[in-house]
Structures are given as structure tokens and as C-alpha cells.
Design a protein around this motif. Sequence first.
Motif, PDB file in Angstrom:
ATOM      1  N   ALA A  35       0.811  -1.222   0.000  1.00 21.97           N
ATOM      2  CA  ALA A  35       0.000   0.000   0.000  1.00 21.97           C
ATOM      3  C   ALA A  35       0.843   1.269   0.000  1.00 21.97           C
ATOM      4  O   ALA A  35       0.525   2.237  -0.701  1.00 21.97           O
ATOM      5  CB  ALA A  35      -0.946  -0.017   1.197  1.00 21.97           C
ATOM      6  N   ARG A  39       0.735   4.122  -2.874  1.00 20.05           N
ATOM      7  CA  ARG A  39       0.438   5.539  -2.623  1.00 20.05           C
ATOM      8  C   ARG A  39       1.548   6.442  -3.146  1.00 20.05           C
ATOM      9  O   ARG A  39       1.287   7.543  -3.652  1.00 20.05           O
ATOM     10  CB  ARG A  39       0.210   5.758  -1.122  1.00 20.05           C
ATOM     11  CG  ARG A  39      -1.151   5.257  -0.648  1.00 20.05           C
ATOM     12  CD  ARG A  39      -1.443   5.666   0.776  1.00 20.05           C
ATOM     13  NE  ARG A  39      -0.823   4.772   1.738  1.00 20.05           N
ATOM     14  CZ  ARG A  39      -1.422   3.712   2.274  1.00 20.05           C
ATOM     15  NH1 ARG A  39      -2.661   3.395   1.917  1.00 20.05           N
ATOM     16  NH2 ARG A  39      -0.810   2.947   3.152  1.00 20.05           N
ATOM     17  N   HIS A  56     -10.530   6.006  -6.072  1.00 20.17           N
ATOM     18  CA  HIS A  56     -10.148   4.895  -5.198  1.00 20.17           C
ATOM     19  C   HIS A  56     -11.382   4.376  -4.477  1.00 20.17           C
ATOM     20  O   HIS A  56     -12.175   5.149  -3.938  1.00 20.17           O
ATOM     21  CB  HIS A  56      -9.106   5.357  -4.169  1.00 20.17           C
ATOM     22  CG  HIS A  56      -8.697   4.277  -3.205  1.00 20.17           C
ATOM     23  ND1 HIS A  56      -8.084   3.112  -3.606  1.00 20.17           N
ATOM     24  CD2 HIS A  56      -8.824   4.186  -1.856  1.00 20.17           C
ATOM     25  CE1 HIS A  56      -7.838   2.349  -2.550  1.00 20.17           C
ATOM     26  NE2 HIS A  56      -8.278   2.977  -1.473  1.00 20.17           N
ATOM     27  N   HIS A  57     -11.557   3.069  -4.498  1.00 22.75           N
ATOM     28  CA  HIS A  57     -12.628   2.414  -3.751  1.00 22.75           C
ATOM     29  C   HIS A  57     -11.997   1.627  -2.605  1.00 22.75           C
ATOM     30  O   HIS A  57     -11.219   0.701  -2.856  1.00 22.75           O
ATOM     31  CB  HIS A  57     -13.432   1.479  -4.649  1.00 22.75           C
ATOM     32  CG  HIS A  57     -14.280   2.178  -5.656  1.00 22.75           C
ATOM     33  ND1 HIS A  57     -13.771   2.750  -6.799  1.00 22.75           N
ATOM     34  CD2 HIS A  57     -15.632   2.409  -5.680  1.00 22.75           C
ATOM     35  CE1 HIS A  57     -14.756   3.293  -7.501  1.00 22.75           C
ATOM     36  NE2 HIS A  57     -15.885   3.093  -6.854  1.00 22.75           N
ATOM     37  N   ASP A  58     -12.321   2.015  -1.385  1.00 19.59           N
ATOM     38  CA  ASP A  58     -11.752   1.362  -0.203  1.00 19.59           C
ATOM     39  C   ASP A  58     -12.652   0.204   0.205  1.00 19.59           C
ATOM     40  O   ASP A  58     -13.773   0.406   0.682  1.00 19.59           O
ATOM     41  CB  ASP A  58     -11.636   2.378   0.937  1.00 19.59           C
ATOM     42  CG  ASP A  58     -10.876   1.818   2.133  1.00 19.59           C
ATOM     43  OD1 ASP A  58     -10.666   0.588   2.189  1.00 19.59           O
ATOM     44  OD2 ASP A  58     -10.502   2.604   3.026  1.00 19.59           O
ATOM     45  N   ALA A  60     -12.014  -1.885   2.571  1.00 15.54           N
ATOM     46  CA  ALA A  60     -11.857  -2.242   3.981  1.00 15.54           C
ATOM     47  C   ALA A  60     -13.145  -2.023   4.766  1.00 15.54           C
ATOM     48  O   ALA A  60     -13.322  -2.600   5.845  1.00 15.54           O
ATOM     49  CB  ALA A  60     -10.724  -1.423   4.603  1.00 15.54           C
ATOM     50  N   THR A  61     -14.051  -1.195   4.253  1.00 19.03           N
ATOM     51  CA  THR A  61     -15.304  -0.909   4.951  1.00 19.03           C
ATOM     52  C   THR A  61     -16.411  -1.896   4.566  1.00 19.03           C
ATOM     53  O   THR A  61     -17.559  -1.721   4.966  1.00 19.03           O
ATOM     54  CB  THR A  61     -15.780   0.512   4.619  1.00 19.03           C
ATOM     55  OG1 THR A  61     -15.923   0.618   3.187  1.00 19.03           O
ATOM     56  CG2 THR A  61     -14.780   1.557   5.091  1.00 19.03           C
ATOM     57  N   ARG A  69     -15.965   5.329  -1.754  1.00 18.15           N
ATOM     58  CA  ARG A  69     -15.311   5.850  -2.948  1.00 18.15           C
ATOM     59  C   ARG A  69     -14.812   7.271  -2.684  1.00 18.15           C
ATOM     60  O   ARG A  69     -15.527   8.096  -2.134  1.00 18.15           O
ATOM     61  CB  ARG A  69     -16.307   5.883  -4.101  1.00 18.15           C
ATOM     62  CG  ARG A  69     -15.785   6.534  -5.372  1.00 18.15           C
ATOM     63  CD  ARG A  69     -16.884   7.217  -6.177  1.00 18.15           C
ATOM     64  NE  ARG A  69     -18.124   6.474  -6.185  1.00 18.15           N
ATOM     65  CZ  ARG A  69     -19.261   6.952  -5.669  1.00 18.15           C
ATOM     66  NH1 ARG A  69     -19.295   8.134  -5.100  1.00 18.15           N
ATOM     67  NH2 ARG A  69     -20.357   6.218  -5.720  1.00 18.15           N
ATOM     68  N   THR A  70     -13.564   7.523  -3.085  1.00 17.05           N
ATOM     69  CA  THR A  70     -13.048   8.890  -3.025  1.00 17.05           C
ATOM     70  C   THR A  70     -12.509   9.279  -4.398  1.00 17.05           C
ATOM     71  O   THR A  70     -11.960   8.449  -5.121  1.00 17.05           O
ATOM     72  CB  THR A  70     -11.923   9.051  -1.972  1.00 17.05           C
ATOM     73  OG1 THR A  70     -10.889   8.095  -2.242  1.00 17.05           O
ATOM     74  CG2 THR A  70     -12.442   8.865  -0.573  1.00 17.05           C
ATOM     75  N   TRP A 119      -7.677  -0.962  -4.514  1.00 13.38           N
ATOM     76  CA  TRP A 119      -7.466  -1.361  -3.120  1.00 13.38           C
ATOM     77  C   TRP A 119      -6.529  -2.563  -3.074  1.00 13.38           C
ATOM     78  O   TRP A 119      -6.354  -3.288  -4.059  1.00 13.38           O
ATOM     79  CB  TRP A 119      -8.815  -1.687  -2.480  1.00 13.38           C
ATOM     80  CG  TRP A 119      -8.755  -1.972  -1.009  1.00 13.38           C
ATOM     81  CD1 TRP A 119      -8.510  -1.087  -0.012  1.00 13.38           C
ATOM     82  CD2 TRP A 119      -8.966  -3.235  -0.380  1.00 13.38           C
ATOM     83  NE1 TRP A 119      -8.556  -1.728   1.202  1.00 13.38           N
ATOM     84  CE2 TRP A 119      -8.826  -3.048   1.009  1.00 13.38           C
ATOM     85  CE3 TRP A 119      -9.256  -4.514  -0.863  1.00 13.38           C
ATOM     86  CZ2 TRP A 119      -8.975  -4.084   1.924  1.00 13.38           C
ATOM     87  CZ3 TRP A 119      -9.401  -5.553   0.041  1.00 13.38           C
ATOM     88  CH2 TRP A 119      -9.260  -5.334   1.422  1.00 13.38           C
ATOM     89  N   ASP A 120      -5.957  -2.793  -1.901  1.00 13.15           N
ATOM     90  CA  ASP A 120      -4.838  -3.724  -1.706  1.00 13.15           C
ATOM     91  C   ASP A 120      -4.907  -5.011  -2.524  1.00 13.15           C
ATOM     92  O   ASP A 120      -4.004  -5.322  -3.299  1.00 13.15           O
ATOM     93  CB  ASP A 120      -4.734  -4.105  -0.220  1.00 13.15           C
ATOM     94  CG  ASP A 120      -4.480  -2.898   0.666  1.00 13.15           C
ATOM     95  OD1 ASP A 120      -4.677  -1.764   0.202  1.00 13.15           O
ATOM     96  OD2 ASP A 120      -4.101  -3.088   1.835  1.00 13.15           O
TER      97      ASP A 120
END
Length: 422
Positions: A35, A39, A56-58, A60-61, A69-70, A119-120
Motif C-alpha cells: 500500500a 500511494r 479509489h474504492h476502499d 476495507a469498509t 469511494r473517493t 485497493w490492496d
Amino acid sequence: MSGPDHPHHRPGHQDHPDHPGRPALPVVIVGGLHADARRAAVARLLADVPGSVVLHHDLATAAAGTVVRTVRDATGILSAGEAPLVNDCACCALREDLVPELERLADAGGTPLAVVELWDSVEPKAMAEVVTAGGFTVTGVITAVDPALVLPYLGNGDDLAEGGLAAAATDQRTVADTFARQLEYAPVLALAESLPGSPEADDEDRELLAQLHPTAHRVPVGRGHGDGGCHGHGDGPAGTPAAPSELARAALAGFDVEAAAAAQHPACALLPAEADAHGVATLVWHRRRPFHPERLYAALEDLTCAAARSRGRFWLAGKADTLLHWDAAGGALCVESAGPWLASLPDAAWELVPPVRRAAAALDWHPEHGDRCQHLVFTSPGLDRDGLERLLESCLLTDAEYAAGQAAWERLPPAFDTLLEV
């Protein structure tokens, strides 16, 4: 609507071929389990391509039922939102949400490059195919890597779920096999060395990376490489715009989704070549005789653990029609059918086979066995080449077994049927 007076028109930007009036939006995919390295690569692209935007779609949630999404640029977050899970699958939510977000960016205009930061544990192959199917042009795929962590990740046989890295409730991948696929699919590797908290990479680390993916374009990023080359946020001589950095050029160089998929197919994969340097070796083992199913099955554990990474295709006596795929990392082996050997197909079926597959078979065609062969590649520090070759040779049919012919091979114990779920 488009034209010189339209606020979103950018000189030199072409419209999307399927959507007149929508500017074409180049998309680069940046992924990787490392990660911090990822970044660093994304930050470099934001700095080098003014006006670029990162999606970016995280995942982890996902346990809470949503994917966050950010959308951000070099100044910070532009927007944030949530995408609901699809069939309890975070990765499916990403697939459903990504293309509409890219469409919104394209319709707004003014974005020279969309950076999709995965994501990872999300693998770039699937996302490159989703983006392409959505009508966008993937201009680059980059996997970010910390060279000092390559061996630890390749040796990590833990399930992704154990580390909170699963992309779906049914995700059964391991850290090692996921990392290997991320690494081997991307034509560009962004190497982030000397990151805070990371061990120093040595020559063995760099050599392992080079042997695992010898054709990759390796681009240094991160600390110690911030001034490498000219970057897009400055000016060149006499006030001319600065030349794009090496990573920015790689991100926009172009990418062929179909060719990338073919390069990973076991029948025509671009496997590493023989090498031996800095304590790391690659053994390429190629034979024209089938394996004895029982002897190979008995040797699977030793063969799997003999190298940090091994892959290829193999031929099992008694399964003359089936090309078998060998894929091992982290002390775990996946064996599965990859379809038929071309030699087992009727002539009429050849026209249905992709040209790259036919070409690969033609280059390696045997007058009696066709494309049936053993082609396995083992890469590792401290590789016992001689011992590995002896073990592999012992698993082949003996001269007497080979001479007995196909009918006798069919009567050999079906040791692999359980593994292949026949």
C-alpha cells in the motif's frame, strides 16, 4: 456539445468515439498489495500530470455493508461517497461503480488522466477488462512494489481473509498468489524503495524481482527519486513545458488488454528465462514426456516448496487431452485444467483458437506429441537446481512406461482426479 467555446473543451483532446461530445479520458490502473508503494506511485502521477484525478474504492469498509469511494486530485479530496455491496461482494460493488464514475469524469471534461488506484488485494487484470468493456481506453497498468517486501509476500501463504484483505466473503485467495498475479500482469512496475518503516532492499531483492518479471519496465518512485527526470509541474528550458516523467510516460504509453490476458494464459504465457545472479536463480524445465500421475502427486509438496514461485503447464499420462496449469507461491499449489492441448483438437476447431495460442503452439510443436510438453519455471533465492531437476525427472514416465504407449497410460492410477475435482 463541443467546440472551442465550450468550457470543457481541451485543445488536442479527442472526443470519445462512442460518445461524441465526451472528451476521451485516458485511464491508468495502479495496484498492488504494497500500500505505501502504491500511494507513492499515485502521488508521483498526481504531481507529474497536472489536473489528473485519482479514483479509489476502499474495500476495507465492506464489513459495514458499503465500499467507500473517493475522488481526489493533487489538492485533496474532490468528492466522496459510498457504493453498496453487490451480492455481499465488495469487489462486485467496485465493478458496478467504477465505470459510472469514469463516465462522470469524462463528461465533466478537463481531466488529462484518470488514475484508478486499486485497493490492496484487487487484481489489475479484472479491472482493466472492466474499464475497457465500459468503453474507456486503458493507457497503462502499473503495479507498485517495495522490492524489500517481494520475498516476504511471495512466501506468505496466509489467506487474504486472515489479514482483512478479502475482496468478497467467498474470497479464498492467499497473499502470495494474489501478489504474484498483481506483479506478473502489469507491464510497468513502480519501485518504491527506502519508504519509512520499510527495510532496505538489497541486490538479491532486486534480482528476484527482475527474474520474476524480466520484461517489466521498472520505474523508481518514492523517496530518493522525487527529482528523477523532469516533472510536469515545472517548466523546461526557455519557458517550455517540462517533459513528462518516466512514470507519467509509462502511464500513457498504451496497453493491450487482450495481449495482456494472453500473456498470462498457461498455454502461451511469457514465462521467465533461465537466470542465475545475486543468489537468485530461475530454472526452466522443458520435457517431451508425460508425468506419471502417482509419482508426481507424491512429489507435489516438495516441488511446491522448492521455490518461492513456480508456474507453467504440464502433461499428465492418462490425460492426453488436458493442458494442466501449475501455479505455486507461498508454499501452496493450484493445479487446474486450462482446456485442451491443441494437438487433441480436430483441424476444424483450430479456427476457433486465438492466433496467439496457435502461434505459441507452432513454435513448440513436436511431430508426435504436438504441443503436449512439460514447461515449468521455478524462481527463488537459494534454488537447488540439481536437486529440483532430479526430482522432476523422477516423476516422468520411465523408458519402459513410455514405450508401453497411450493405452497403457490410460490405465495408470488417476491420482490427480481428486485435486482436479473430476
